[in-house]
Structures are given as structure tokens and as C-alpha cells.
Design a protein around this motif. Sequence first.
Motif, PDB file in Angstrom:
ATOM      1  N   PHE A  77      31.498  39.631 -55.748  1.00 45.40           N
ATOM      2  CA  PHE A  77      31.903  39.209 -57.094  1.00 45.40           C
ATOM      3  C   PHE A  77      31.575  40.280 -58.111  1.00 45.40           C
ATOM      4  N   CYS A  78      32.114  40.114 -59.324  1.00 44.13           N
ATOM      5  CA  CYS A  78      31.847  41.062 -60.403  1.00 44.13           C
ATOM      6  C   CYS A  78      30.855  40.419 -61.358  1.00 44.13           C
ATOM      7  N   PRO A  79      29.661  40.995 -61.519  1.00 42.18           N
ATOM      8  CA  PRO A  79      28.643  40.385 -62.374  1.00 42.18           C
ATOM      9  C   PRO A  79      29.007  40.452 -63.853  1.00 42.18           C
ATOM     10  N   THR A  80      30.009  41.243 -64.202  1.00 43.54           N
ATOM     11  CA  THR A  80      30.434  41.316 -65.610  1.00 43.54           C
ATOM     12  C   THR A  80      31.519  40.289 -65.915  1.00 43.54           C
ATOM     13  N   CYS A  81      32.512  40.217 -65.032  1.00 44.75           N
ATOM     14  CA  CYS A  81      33.655  39.323 -65.296  1.00 44.75           C
ATOM     15  C   CYS A  81      33.400  37.879 -64.872  1.00 44.75           C
ATOM     16  N   GLN A  82      32.366  37.676 -64.062  1.00 46.66           N
ATOM     17  CA  GLN A  82      32.087  36.312 -63.607  1.00 46.66           C
ATOM     18  C   GLN A  82      30.701  35.892 -64.093  1.00 46.66           C
ATOM     19  N   ARG A 108      35.195  48.226 -56.372  1.00 49.04           N
ATOM     20  CA  ARG A 108      35.059  48.108 -57.821  1.00 49.04           C
ATOM     21  C   ARG A 108      35.953  46.995 -58.342  1.00 49.04           C
ATOM     22  N   CYS A 109      35.512  46.404 -59.429  1.00 45.67           N
ATOM     23  CA  CYS A 109      36.246  45.287 -60.030  1.00 45.67           C
ATOM     24  C   CYS A 109      37.609  45.761 -60.535  1.00 45.67           C
ATOM     25  N   PRO A 110      38.696  45.086 -60.152  1.00 44.23           N
ATOM     26  CA  PRO A 110      40.022  45.507 -60.618  1.00 44.23           C
ATOM     27  C   PRO A 110      40.250  45.239 -62.105  1.00 44.23           C
ATOM     28  N   ARG A 111      39.339  44.479 -62.729  1.00 48.16           N
ATOM     29  CA  ARG A 111      39.501  44.200 -64.164  1.00 48.16           C
ATOM     30  C   ARG A 111      38.712  45.189 -65.025  1.00 48.16           C
ATOM     31  N   CYS A 112      37.394  45.304 -64.731  1.00 50.37           N
ATOM     32  CA  CYS A 112      36.536  46.099 -65.617  1.00 50.37           C
ATOM     33  C   CYS A 112      36.094  47.407 -64.978  1.00 50.37           C
ATOM     34  N   GLY A 113      36.363  47.604 -63.710  1.00 48.49           N
ATOM     35  CA  GLY A 113      36.015  48.852 -63.040  1.00 48.49           C
ATOM     36  C   GLY A 113      34.563  48.937 -62.597  1.00 48.49           C
TER      37      GLY A 113
HETATM   38 ZN   LIG Z   1      34.702  43.004 -63.647  1.00 51.40          ZN
END
Ligand SMILES: [Zn+2]
Length: 264
Positions: A258-263, A238-243
Amino acid sequence: MPELPEVEVKRRYLEGNSLYKPVIRVVVPDARVLDNVTPSSLGRELKRASFVAARRRGKYILLPTDNGRTLLVHFGMTGDIFFLAKGDKRPEWNRVEFHFDNGSCLHYTSKRVLGKIALFPTTDDNDIPDIARLGPEPLSRGFTFKRFQAIVSPRGSAIHSVLMNQELIAGIGNIYSDEITFQAGVRPDRKASSLSPERLRRVFDSMKRVLRRAIQAGANIDKYPDDFIIPHRKRGGRCPRCGGALVKKTIGERSSYFCPTCQN
Ligand SMILES: [Zn+2]
């Protein structure tokens, strides 16, 4: 696979323990890791020689000697090198041993035999073909944003593949490329040539920051900052920023996370 931070940490280790000690004997339990030398020529050419420096270029370590040679060490997927004092327990998957005159020893190990050891009759790194073909060092002061931009922005391939291309920039592999694009907020599958100067600048800055930070942490994943994606690069990560759930995608035959939300 050890990348720039891991290899730099090993370089510092060797600099601290393996210089100015005459080699009295080289033992090669598995010659498959030797690239351009035989076990006997390696032993003969290093006999009584000492390593006088430990340098790094990209993912390579270079150990020049006081008799005008350079030992080139590459770790491949599973390679490592250990300094053993007299009486220390021998490591597993031991392939080459360099015995020093005081009873200590360097052991090059490689479980899957994908790394290599080579010897060259020069102490000029640029005379070594593996080194001469490498792109610039990402952490060198001379590697400015201007140079980075000139190398990266004409490329039509994914930024992930460009960062990993050793002939363009030396030392970055799959793992740190993921961290660099994550920290920059850029999807790894974006075409390098499509990135605006501002986004490219973010990739450049995070490249410098991520590599420095990783070296500072001794390339020990347990000591990486909480917002690093590296510890989460696995199934169900899981993304360490947005979960949110991380996405795994094959880019240029390598698996990127990669994180499709943060990137984007
Ligand atoms: Zn994220």
C-alpha cells in the motif's frame, strides 16, 4: 493465484469453446489434482457427456453436464485451462485432459499441483460443499452496499483480511484486495469495524469498479489503468499516484502492498 477477474475471463473462454461437445475420453497424467474422483470414475462418468454451461462462483468454475453432473475446477496458485484444437501444441504441466469427439481437447494444467478438479452428481451449485460455503458474489446486482456493510462492519480484523475471506465475500484474493483498498484510499490494515460508513462506501464502490475494470481488460495486467497499484506490487514498487515508495506489510499471513501517503 487467479482471482475473480482471471477466473471470470477463463469462464467466458470456456463458454465460447467447450460447450456441447461430447467427451469421448479423459486422460489423467497426474491424479494428484483429482479431489473426489479416480481417473477411471472421472472418465466413466463423463463419457459421451457434454458440458452445457460454464458458470463461476468465487474463484471456482463449474461445468454442468447433460448427464446431471458438474465438474468443479479450481486453479490454486498456478492452475490454468486451455482449449486445444486438433494438432495444437500441448501445454506444459498438463494434469488432466478432456478429449472431445471432434478431436479438440481441454487441458487442465498446474505447475505446483495446488488446484483441484472434482465431480459432483448434481447440477445445483449449492449442493456442492465448496460452493455452498461461499459468501455472495461481489459483482451481483443483489450485493448492495447495505449487504456489504452488514457483512464487513462488525468485523474486528483488517479490511484486507475481510475482503479476502471467501466465506464473507467470494472471489477476492491478495492482489485485488490491495487494489480495492488503494483505490478507496484506505490502509489495508485498518480494522473493518473502525471504518466510517463513508469510507466503507468508498471500499464498496472501488470493489465493484476494480473487479469490473479488470474483467474488461481481460485480466491482462498490461491493459490495466495507469493508476492501478497491481503492476507496482513488487520490491521497489512506487505509488502510481504520488510516486512514493510502496510499503509491504504482512496482514493475516499475506503480503499486502500500500501507499502510506495516499491511503490512511
Ligand atoms: Zn501514493
